[in-house]
Write an enzyme that holds these catalytic residues in place. Sequence first.
Site, PDB file in Angstrom:
ATOM      1  N   ARG A 149       0.831  -1.213   0.000  1.00 57.28           N
ATOM      2  CA  ARG A 149       0.000   0.000   0.000  1.00 57.28           C
ATOM      3  C   ARG A 149       0.865   1.263   0.000  1.00 57.28           C
ATOM      4  O   ARG A 149       0.446   2.304  -0.513  1.00 57.28           O
ATOM      5  CB  ARG A 149      -0.976   0.003   1.176  1.00 57.28           C
ATOM      6  N   GLU A 209      -9.021   6.831   7.710  1.00 58.07           N
ATOM      7  CA  GLU A 209      -7.585   6.970   7.487  1.00 58.07           C
ATOM      8  C   GLU A 209      -7.147   8.217   6.717  1.00 58.07           C
ATOM      9  O   GLU A 209      -6.116   8.825   7.062  1.00 58.07           O
ATOM     10  CB  GLU A 209      -7.065   5.722   6.759  1.00 58.07           C
TER      11      GLU A 209
END
Length: 774
Positions: free
Chosen positions: A320, A723
């Site tokens: 990621r 997030e």
Amino acid sequence: MKMQAVIRGGVHTEERHDSTHKHVTGQAEYADDIAEPADLLHAYLGLSEAAHAEIGSVDLSAVRAAPGVVGVLTAKDIPGVNDVSPMGLHDEPIFAEGKVEFLGQPMFAVVAETRDVARRAVALARVEYRSLPAVIDVADAMEAGYPHVTAPLTLERGAVEEGMKAAPNRLSGSMRVGGQDHFYLEGHIAFAIPGEDDDVTVFSSTQHPSEVQHMVAHVLGVPSNAVTITVRRMGGGFGGKETQPNIFAAVAALAAKRFGRAVKLRPDRDDDMIATGKRHDFKIDYDLGYDDEGRIAAVDGVFAARCGFSADLSGPVTDRALFHADNAYFYPHVRLRSRPMKTNTVSNTAFRGFGGPQGVIAAERFMEEIAYRLGKDPLEIRKINLYGGPGRDVTPYHQTVTDNILPRLFEELEESSDYRARRQAILEHNAQGGIIRKGIALTPVKFGISFTATWYNQAGALVHVYNDGSIHLNHGGTEMGQGLFTKVAQVVADCFQVDLDKVKISATNTGKVPNTSATAASSGSDLNGMAAQNAAEQIKGRLIAFAAENWKVDPDQVAFEPNSVRVGNDVMSFPEFIKQAYLARVHLSAAGFYKTPDIHWDRAAGKGRPFYYFAYGAAVSEVSVDTLTGEYQVDRTDILHDVGRSLNPALDKGQVEGGFVQGVGWLTTEELWWDKDGRLRTHAPSTYKIPLASDRPKIFNVNLAQWSVNKERTIRRSKAVGEPPLMLGISVLEALSMAVASVADYRECPRLDTPATPERILLAIDRLQSGGEG
């Protein structure tokens, strides 16, 4: 004029967190608050004192003989498998056997009548170690030829070498990005109660009840149906309770079944910090090609991470990081490579953003570097590199960006924050010299929403409507203070058009909803909200069919109105209608399910559509720096963030504020430091500094992009919020960089490593003033 009735607490309204009043009065019940049975035992872990060593001998006789000690558990006492590795690599033993691979690795557990006895008895163990070479730092690991803990990833598009050669300008650099401890207010805890046969129930502070269930079963050597995990709420998680609860739950359950009594395991804060994983720190090396306007032509980056002694989630975390190394910017030619390095430290793990922040900060460094080389405002460089239309809309992983709203966010925030005038004023202030220097920066975030492990993009829910009209809701998501339970309850209330207080929120329980995914990847509301809606719509479908048949009307003449149901010309209260349905033997319960559509990912090829959509945001931060001490303050921050059509604006705004402050802490004050022997020295509030209320921006303006509506069919067209806001804290780092650069008339990029503590700021100022590179 008669006002139209509405329900209290439907979607798109500002409702308080369901437990707010309990949080502030101390009535919220956490795992350690559950009433304890009379014969409760307490367990405590014995941790290694060497970072890398063969275990010569272990003498536990004094431990066993200590008054109040019931028993000691070692690897030999595990009936199943001595492993809690989440990726199934069998590289994370509960208790070390043969050798230890980081200082703080669990070796045994003491089970005693009281927690104090267990803690004191642990210290009586006598262990002989035969030291082996230990590698603590990621750069040293690469130099020493240490292995990767999992297979690296490469993302590539275009022709990097050709793009570099054709670029009028080149630059290369390296940066260190620090890790971060989760520092949840409630530490790890597990409370296990043995049942008959193979059964055991564990109350665990976990974001991933199903994984804890499977791990406990794995360790005990029993099927998953023998293990029930329950969690009503956590006192914070931030990713630190995704895989890390496994060992605590497994040891508590192991002890409970071994001794036939309930067992609680709660480590001290110091041991919690020493023995559990953190945000990965990275060493990022990059090579950039760009034109005279500052438009990027080619990017080549290597992202090396300190992963620790085992894989844990380091593979997907470092993946990621690459997924977000573009952030909001189009790279015509790009190659990004990960290096998930093994080290003799605790295995790092998930943390809010899951590697994404480390990628985003690299992208922002690229923009900053180019701006200083060309003598331009970094915002100008950011704007010309934003994703655009066809030809400038494909990511390094070959997903097309179809929903880019950053140009509008930039325009609105630049105007509302008065960025241009304030930047000019700061330039004039710094030009006068003086001790206090100022900086300002506007930075964006583009964050992909979905688990990159595609199979995790599913959720289940269970909804009961009782015959008095009250509603019971259960789903696979977990509540850690973010307000997920409230949002999902709002969805269910809205489906049935009843007031929010008619929906009972219940603890997450693997016996009610099986095979749940972690509450992570900002997907809690997306997944569980849709699953709960699916369950509610099933029940509504039965109720409409019942009403149409019973009252002899068309189905479209049955309408759920605020706290009532209209059938033709008849209107009855919701409880009255439900009672009629019950008497007619209508099934008033449903299990809902949802899986995210249209996503796919081929890791081997580095191509696919791993994300269902993107969430966007932007922040402007202004700082003041004392050039004599390196100390600084955040004077003002303005945020404009995209949450789609918000399910609950009050909760979403709270997430934006909290995420930003946590991001600022990661980049400024929160420093993890291991000594040469591999001992974590920042293992308590006395040595590890999280932001305080006094560290928040003096002026803090946070707004949601009210006009944004998710183009994808998410729950009520909302977007994830957990997030993405964390990465807006990068605006503070970039503003600090400008303030530091001013001491050398902005001739070069200060290249601040993170966390940018006052010491690092002062050293950078000294280097620039003395003519060295920042």
